[in-house]
Design a protein around this motif. Sequence first.
Motif, PDB file in Angstrom:
ATOM      1  N   THR A 290     -12.986  17.026  90.278  1.00 10.57           N
ATOM      2  CA  THR A 290     -12.238  16.855  91.528  1.00 10.57           C
ATOM      3  C   THR A 290     -10.823  16.375  91.249  1.00 10.57           C
ATOM      4  OG1 THR A 290     -14.308  16.281  92.643  1.00 10.57           O
ATOM      5  CG2 THR A 290     -12.266  15.729  93.788  1.00 10.57           C
TER       6      THR A 290
ATOM      7  N   HIS B 183     -14.253  20.563  99.535  1.00  7.09           N
ATOM      8  CA  HIS B 183     -14.377  20.783  98.100  1.00  7.09           C
ATOM      9  C   HIS B 183     -15.867  20.770  97.757  1.00  7.09           C
ATOM     10  CE1 HIS B 183     -14.022  20.270  93.802  1.00  7.09           C
ATOM     11  NE2 HIS B 183     -12.699  20.227  93.859  1.00  7.09           N
TER      12      HIS B 183
ATOM     13  N   VAL C 258     -17.079  17.663  96.128  1.00  9.82           N
ATOM     14  CA  VAL C 258     -17.053  16.543  97.075  1.00  9.82           C
ATOM     15  C   VAL C 258     -18.284  16.620  97.985  1.00  9.82           C
ATOM     16  CG1 VAL C 258     -15.826  15.591  99.072  1.00  9.82           C
ATOM     17  CG2 VAL C 258     -14.565  16.201  97.003  1.00  9.82           C
TER      18      VAL C 258
ATOM     19  N   HIS D 140     -12.356  15.263 103.364  1.00  9.81           N
ATOM     20  CA  HIS D 140     -11.802  15.278 102.012  1.00  9.81           C
ATOM     21  C   HIS D 140     -11.031  14.006 101.688  1.00  9.81           C
ATOM     22  CE1 HIS D 140     -10.269  17.134  98.349  1.00  9.81           C
ATOM     23  NE2 HIS D 140      -9.065  16.714  98.691  1.00  9.81           N
TER      24      HIS D 140
ATOM     25  N   ILE E 129      -5.639  16.240  95.777  1.00  9.57           N
ATOM     26  CA  ILE E 129      -6.577  15.492  94.936  1.00  9.57           C
ATOM     27  C   ILE E 129      -6.102  14.063  94.702  1.00  9.57           C
ATOM     28  CG2 ILE E 129      -7.377  17.567  93.739  1.00  9.57           C
ATOM     29  CD1 ILE E 129      -5.492  16.805  91.422  1.00  9.57           C
TER      30      ILE E 129
ATOM     31  N   TYR F  31      -8.090  10.634  95.264  1.00 10.43           N
ATOM     32  CA  TYR F  31      -9.257  10.376  94.419  1.00 10.43           C
ATOM     33  C   TYR F  31      -8.885   9.552  93.182  1.00 10.43           C
ATOM     34  CZ  TYR F  31     -11.856  13.301  97.528  1.00 10.43           C
ATOM     35  OH  TYR F  31     -12.455  13.789  98.669  1.00 10.43           O
TER      36      TYR F  31
END
Length: 460
Positions: A62, A90, A93, A147, A424, A427
């Motif tokens: 990810t 995703h 995810v 997300h 991203i 994360y």
Amino acid sequence: MPLNKKTGVLIFLTPLLIGFLFAFLLKTHFYVYIVYILLGIVYYLLVKRFGKEISFVFLIPTVTIALVLVGQIFLLDFYDHNGLNPIKIHPLVFSLLIMIYLTFIEDLIKKRLVWDKVTIVTLIILGLFFSITFLHRGLSGISNFNHNYLAPMSFFYFIYTQKSYNRKKLNLYTNVILIVLVIIGVSGLIEYIYQTNPLQSIYDNETPTWIEGTYHEGYRIKTIIGHPLDNALVFLFSMIMVQVNVKNLYLKYPLLILFMLDILVSGSRSIFVLSFLVLIYNDSIKENGWGFIKKYLLFLTPVILLIVGLIFSPLGQTFLNRVNGADSSTEARYMILNYFFHHLFSFQFLGLGGATEEIVLYNSSHESVYLENPWIILFFEVGYFVFLFIYYLYLVIKKIEYKYFVIVLLIALSAMNSFGVKTIDIYSLFYLLAYFYALKVSKNPMPSIKSEVQQDSPNS
């Protein structure tokens, strides 16, 4: 221990719900979700077998693979171009959420849930953000919510509920991501030298909005991470992981130089400056007083001189070009801040629900300006509830190790749109928050773990 009615209902409903979901998906063309439901179950079983420490490995794809490559690699296209991913999530995810849900059910059955201020604020934020998003944008906004907020905050809570962590396991699994990042970092320098990317045709077709800007002021690397700014942030994250995990100074500084060079050839000015804040940190040298200063300067001085020298070499040309051409970017940031402060006390309480779609600013050349600050974007999305998210981060940061690095990463996130759009980037932040919390707990296990172990013992 006999099962009560609540536990019995949960045990009965969970496989029934999953079975119903399987049956439904098999009758639609969204059958690819089944693969990731199964992967989520595998994640859950691996956590049961090896401990929650291994879950940090699950975040590697990810964090390191560009969103535009998801459909090419994992079939479930993040933007639903192939029609197989209507919720635009995703796929990994999605699997992560399945793992967290199954663990949540288990913790609920065994009464291991943590009910404190962090939990309550988490639930309030997720409830409010979901409601506001759905109210303004309907189902089209749920992808962004899933997300950027549901998944990363749920992952932190997943780590937060355990009161004991094995330090050796944490180091082992987080070193796995370091190895992956080193490979990407080396490939990034090779890409810059040859100024070509094997994935270039995919980026050209999938990302026309940003790909053109990677050539204007010199070549900017994309690697497998995608946008050059995403690369810069991931390599800053990599430097932090090196500082925390690598104690050998003769290994640490070459790795720090590698990732700083990657940031340099990504062309990100602000993140390159922030990388020096990571570079100067050192807790590996054990001497005190003059011994510390001498050894610290022995390693740091040549590294800084080398980096500064490389800025003025061919490797630094893109960076220098962007510094010289910073006027338009500075004007854009000024316009956004001016617009924000002008509307700070006259904005509707629940926000707009779609700031990047509904707010368009124009610079002096009559060109549209993107909202490049995630806090301002979130303010326009959810109104004054943005301060609740800031309060949540404050509560979490108070509970972790290495607060310094999290603050540096937050500053870096604030210099780009980051979690204001689907990227991203968030994360990396929540990886650090969860990891640094687990590190702290590994040093000082929470007192409640003793009573939980007794409760789960066969003799209880």
